[in-house]
Design an enzyme around this catalytic site. Sequence first.
Site, PDB file in Angstrom:
ATOM      1  CD  GLU A 221      -5.065  -8.120   6.750  1.00 10.35           C
ATOM      2  OE1 GLU A 221      -4.344  -7.480   7.508  1.00 10.35           O
ATOM      3  OE2 GLU A 221      -5.597  -7.615   5.744  1.00 10.35           O
TER       4      GLU A 221
ATOM      5  CE  LYS B 272      -7.371  -4.914   7.869  1.00  7.59           C
ATOM      6  NZ  LYS B 272      -6.992  -4.902   6.461  1.00  7.59           N
TER       7      LYS B 272
ATOM      8  CB  VAL C 229      -0.962   0.003   1.215  1.00  5.69           C
ATOM      9  CG1 VAL C 229      -1.795   1.270   1.250  1.00  5.69           C
ATOM     10  CG2 VAL C 229      -1.867  -1.223   1.180  1.00  5.69           C
TER      11      VAL C 229
ATOM     12  CD  GLU D 243     -13.249   5.876   3.035  1.00  4.33           C
ATOM     13  OE1 GLU D 243     -13.888   6.899   3.275  1.00  4.33           O
ATOM     14  OE2 GLU D 243     -13.763   4.734   3.146  1.00  4.33           O
TER      15      GLU D 243
ATOM     16  CE  LYS E 112     -11.093  -5.127   6.152  1.00  3.23           C
ATOM     17  NZ  LYS E 112     -10.929  -6.107   5.076  1.00  3.23           N
TER      18      LYS E 112
ATOM     19  CB  VAL F 156     -13.621  -0.121   6.575  1.00  6.14           C
ATOM     20  CG1 VAL F 156     -14.832  -1.022   6.375  1.00  6.14           C
ATOM     21  CG2 VAL F 156     -13.303   0.002   8.058  1.00  6.14           C
TER      22      VAL F 156
ATOM     23  CG  ASP G  51      -9.540  -8.253   7.587  1.00 11.05           C
ATOM     24  OD1 ASP G  51      -8.638  -7.420   7.811  1.00 11.05           O
ATOM     25  OD2 ASP G  51     -10.358  -8.123   6.653  1.00 11.05           O
TER      26      ASP G  51
HETATM   27  N1  HSE Z   1      -6.892  -8.993   3.938  1.00  8.38           N
HETATM   28  C1  HSE Z   1      -7.862  -8.001   3.643  1.00  8.38           C
HETATM   29  C2  HSE Z   1      -8.924  -8.617   2.756  1.00  8.38           C
HETATM   30  C3  HSE Z   1      -7.208  -6.830   2.959  1.00  8.38           C
HETATM   31  O1  HSE Z   1      -8.708  -9.720   2.238  1.00  8.38           O
HETATM   32  O2  HSE Z   1      -9.970  -8.017   2.600  1.00  8.38           O
HETATM   33  C4  HSE Z   1      -8.018  -5.574   3.009  1.00  8.38           C
HETATM   34  O3  HSE Z   1      -8.362  -5.201   4.295  1.00  8.38           O
END
Ligand code: HSE
Length: 432
Positions: free
Chosen positions: A190, A105, A14, A129, A205, A132, A201
């Site tokens: 991740e 997150k 990123v 932003e 979110k 999520v 995850d």
């Molecule tokens: N590992 C996360 C997913 C990346 O697969 O959505 C974005 O948050």
Amino acid sequence: MRDIGVGLLGLGNVGAGVVRLLYENATAIEARLGARLVIRGVAVRDLQKTRLAEVDASLLCTDPMELATRDGIDIVCELIGGEEFARDVVLAAIAANKQIVTANKALLAVHGEALYTAAEAKGVDLYYEAAVCGGIPIIRALREGLASDRVESITGIVNGTSNFITSAMASGGSSFEEILATAQREGYAEADPTLDVSGGDAAHKLAILAMLCFGTRVQLDAIHVEGIETLAEIDYAMAKKHGYVIKSLAMAKRLDAGIELRVHPAMVPQSWLLADVPDTKNAVYVDSYALGSSMYYGAGAGMMPTAMSVVSDLIEIGRNICANATGSMPLRSQRQLPATAVVPMSALRSHYYLRFSVEDRPGTLGKLTTILGEHRVSIANLSQRPMAEDTELIAVVALTHEAIEGDVQAALSSIADAGLSLAPPQLIRIAS
Ligand code: HSE
């Protein structure tokens, strides 16, 4: 034209996307912001590593804490991930009057309280932003677009990796492990992919989304979370046969008794828009009082979509800096938010898909349906299929009418006590 100094913590996937976008879109960004976003430093772990984006070597450093508090940095962009160190560095940056952008997150879901409180006290911006649904501007939609509305419920596909896996499993041909390995290679998963497939995850979110939707405190451990690891090929096949698609959903709903918070695989009717969300795409369906239903769809992960959200936050904060208006977006700390009761899962009313692995013997089906009936679980459809060619086991699949989760769970316990199901039964809630 004014320069706004940006300190980038992390130059992974990123971070590299952020650098590319800031350089490649510089002219348009300047025009929209009325100022220049200038990268003044980039903290990395290894100075020698090959990068996905070209950065002048003089900008690189290895001490995120020093960069986060350095003079000349107006906005700190936290892209290092993790929880404790990220929290410490962001708190130090806030204490040094820096504005914050983060894509983390887990950091917000676990340490949001400390961060919001500190940012509010200092009057600095904290934007997230990208935390999520990657590139989908869902935080902006909830915080600004729907600011005048009252959200009743949200239902989302918020983990791209899980959606990639369930979509590929439904098509057949590859194993769970092979599909997950592809998601990891493509950079969607991740660092610890258990967080993706176990629903963790998505829960991070959902905690952020529910806090924004309902203006209430959300404790991570109050969310009911189930992953997609136990879903078998037969479940995908049976879903298709009955007109459903299996998706991992994150759901939050306002009820009279409190809020419902859950992340789990669900059978989604094929006619729903959410059933058509493919691969790593994310989507959030929002039901609100004034607007009614609205849906937000797009890339939930990946380098450039996520970087786009980060840079949009930088632009917005840049505008606030130019207008001397940082800290104007209320960041109510959890302490100031009312606590709302979380409705227990045992009170959930849903239709269910139940799959049992039983021996093909006279009377088995009768005993199974009797126990379900004794627990007020009424069957809408019953079918059976051989589990595999080399076993005597058959899969019995029951689709139920609406039932209460507590009753269904009690029935499953009785079925286990009676030794009827020779493997743990599969329970998948049917979305309606
Ligand atoms: N590992 C996360 C997913 C990346 O697969 O959505 C974005 O948050």
